[in-house]
Design a protein around this motif. Structure first.
Motif, PDB file in Angstrom:
ATOM      1  N   GLY A  26      10.745  50.815  -8.802  1.00 49.23           N
ATOM      2  CA  GLY A  26      10.054  52.027  -8.392  1.00 49.23           C
ATOM      3  C   GLY A  26       8.950  52.306  -9.406  1.00 49.23           C
ATOM      4  O   GLY A  26       8.774  51.569 -10.376  1.00 49.23           O
ATOM      5  N   GLY A  27       8.206  53.373  -9.182  1.00 44.97           N
ATOM      6  CA  GLY A  27       7.122  53.709 -10.097  1.00 44.97           C
ATOM      7  C   GLY A  27       5.814  53.049  -9.709  1.00 44.97           C
ATOM      8  O   GLY A  27       4.791  53.262 -10.348  1.00 44.97           O
ATOM      9  N   HIS A  28       5.837  52.244  -8.640  1.00 48.43           N
ATOM     10  CA  HIS A  28       4.577  51.704  -8.106  1.00 48.43           C
ATOM     11  C   HIS A  28       3.870  52.839  -7.384  1.00 48.43           C
ATOM     12  O   HIS A  28       4.477  53.859  -7.057  1.00 48.43           O
ATOM     13  CB  HIS A  28       4.860  50.528  -7.165  1.00 48.43           C
ATOM     14  N   ARG A  29       2.593  52.641  -7.096  1.00 47.15           N
ATOM     15  CA  ARG A  29       1.829  53.751  -6.524  1.00 47.15           C
ATOM     16  C   ARG A  29       1.556  53.585  -5.025  1.00 47.15           C
ATOM     17  O   ARG A  29       0.557  54.097  -4.513  1.00 47.15           O
ATOM     18  CB  ARG A  29       0.532  53.942  -7.308  1.00 47.15           C
ATOM     19  N   LEU A  30       2.432  52.861  -4.306  1.00 45.31           N
ATOM     20  CA  LEU A  30       2.292  52.801  -2.848  1.00 45.31           C
ATOM     21  C   LEU A  30       2.632  54.170  -2.262  1.00 45.31           C
ATOM     22  O   LEU A  30       3.403  54.923  -2.851  1.00 45.31           O
ATOM     23  CB  LEU A  30       3.215  51.717  -2.279  1.00 45.31           C
ATOM     24  N   CYS A  31       2.056  54.480  -1.091  1.00 45.05           N
ATOM     25  CA  CYS A  31       2.253  55.806  -0.498  1.00 45.05           C
ATOM     26  C   CYS A  31       3.734  56.112  -0.249  1.00 45.05           C
ATOM     27  O   CYS A  31       4.532  55.208  -0.054  1.00 45.05           O
ATOM     28  CB  CYS A  31       1.575  55.890   0.868  1.00 45.05           C
TER      29      CYS A  31
END
Lengths: 312, 92
Positions: free
Chosen positions: A16-21
């Motif tokens: 997690g922590g990725h910037r996908l919507c």
């Protein structure tokens, strides 16, 4: 095939922590595919939503060795990495080189159907040992919803805007899975993340095969489809239930349809829930176009059923 | 001929360090788990885009609110007969 409990116990390779919507359809596909082998994985991604959102400096969501690629060359990159690995292994210059490594390239529909197509076709023809995964959300969502050759006919995009001149994208979409299969690769399949068993099984199969393999996976995009994030899973399910996105595989040239809906959902019922098709529900002209689309979807589905179990 | 200089290394980052990046502030709605109803089918785990469902020994035990963007997919995919997850408005 592993159960969800077994899969959950394995290490998470895409954090997690990725910037996908919020509600993006891509990460469940990536997470599941990375967990579909016990071998180590080296991955690359074509420029696209997944690439930019998972690698914003100084963060990376990848827990596997990962390499950036430009828009057009994910398949060429993975070919190079895989070849370098083979050479170093042969020369005995690779520490831990006896361990099995799988090579996976991810690309969106823009980076696969259009811009990366030449690199993909070349890599498939050269027969590298890799898996190419296309997450198909039907437009260049990362750069602002421009049409791609995977965009559905009469869908609204920013470069095929529905209005007085045209009612959305004029052309029918490219059938990439068939094109890939025409390269006579050992394995090519279409999948959907809502049916995780099917996707997992296909990824396992593809990763176990020595040679070029291809997975085309439908991915919902709340931004470009004008849908709600919480409904992403439902939308890809409807894509399959309408037979717009049939689940099938072509293994050693033999086609198999993996899922046949008992009652095919009318395409209009699914399109109605998406903002990109709302112009089709305003007048008789739109209604006529929906009939046309239904006929074409039916025709394509029948063609697939006719080929079920056949050697292509 | 001039001597070649080695290129400077790019980012030297540990894999998966996006784990340290907080996306929980994007959230408008918060998932709430009713542990008594949950059957640990883990459909929410496999469908969560942000790897936020915490599973311990095969049991769904909660959410990672550092990363949860509040999309509500977990609520939607929770089987209709179970409905162990519901979304409530986030308190600002």
């Amino acid at each position: 095939m592993a159960t969800l409990k077994e899969l959950a116990a394995k290490e998470e390779l895409f954090t997690g922590g990725h910037r996908l919507c919020a509600g993006c359809g891509i990460p469940p596909i990536v997470r599941l595919i990375l967990k579909s082998t016990d071998a180590r994985i080296v991955a690359t991604t074509a420029t696209g939503c997944l690439e930019v959102a998972s690698s914003i400096y100084p963060y990376s969501a990848w827990k596997v060795p990962w390499m950036h690629s430009a828009f057009e060359n994910a398949a060429a990159t993975i070919s190079g990495v895989q070849t370098a690995y083979e050479v170093l292994k042969k020369q005995d210059r690779l520490p831990g080189g006896d361990k099995e490594i799988k090579f996976v390239a991810f690309g969106g529909d823009g980076g696969t159907y259009d811009i990366g197509f030449q690199a993909l076709s070349g890599a498939l023809e050269r027969g590298h040992n890799f898996l190419y995964v296309c997450y198909d959300n039907g437009a260049y969502m990362n750069t602002g919803i421009q049409r791609s050759s995977a965009s559905p006919q009469w869908g609204n995009t920013t470069t095929s805007p529905a209005g007085a001149v045209i009612p959305g994208k004029v052309q029918w979409r490219k059938d990439l899975t068939r094109i890939v299969a025409a390269h006579n690769v050992p394995y090519a399949a279409q999948a959907s993340p809502h049916n995780w068993r099917d996707l997992h099984k296909k990824a396992e199969k593809a990763l176990a095969i020595n040679g070029p393999t291809f997975l085309n996976v439908v991915s919902a995009c709340p931004l470009g489809w004008y849908t709600k994030g919480q409904d992403s899973d439902a939308h890809v399910k409807y894509a399959v239930e309408t037979c717009y996105w049939p689940l099938y595989e072509i293994e050693e040239g033999v086609l198999k349809v993996n899922y046949k809906p008992k009652n095919k959902m009318p395409i209009a019922d699914w399109f109605k829930m998406q903002g990109r098709f709302k112009h089709l529900f305003k007048d008789d002209e739109g209604a006529a176009k929906l009939v046309q689309i239904q006929e074409r979807v039916d025709m394509e589905w029948q063609r697939l059923l006719d080929l079920d179990g056949m050697r292509l | 001929m001039k001597e070649c200089k080695p290129l400077a290394l790019g980012g030297d980052l540990p894999g998966g360090c996006a784990d340290d990046y907080e996306t929980g502030s994007w959230r408008k709605f918060l998932p709430v788990l009713d542990r008594d109803k949950c059957i640990d089918c883990l459909i929410c785990w496999v469908q969560c885009p942000d790897s936020c469902i915490i599973v311990e020994d095969g049991k769904m035990v909660g959410f990672n609110f550092e990363h949860c963007k509040g999309c509500g997919i977990c609520d939607e995919v929770c089987p209709p007969k179970v409905k162990a997850i519901r979304m409530i408005e986030e308190e600002s």
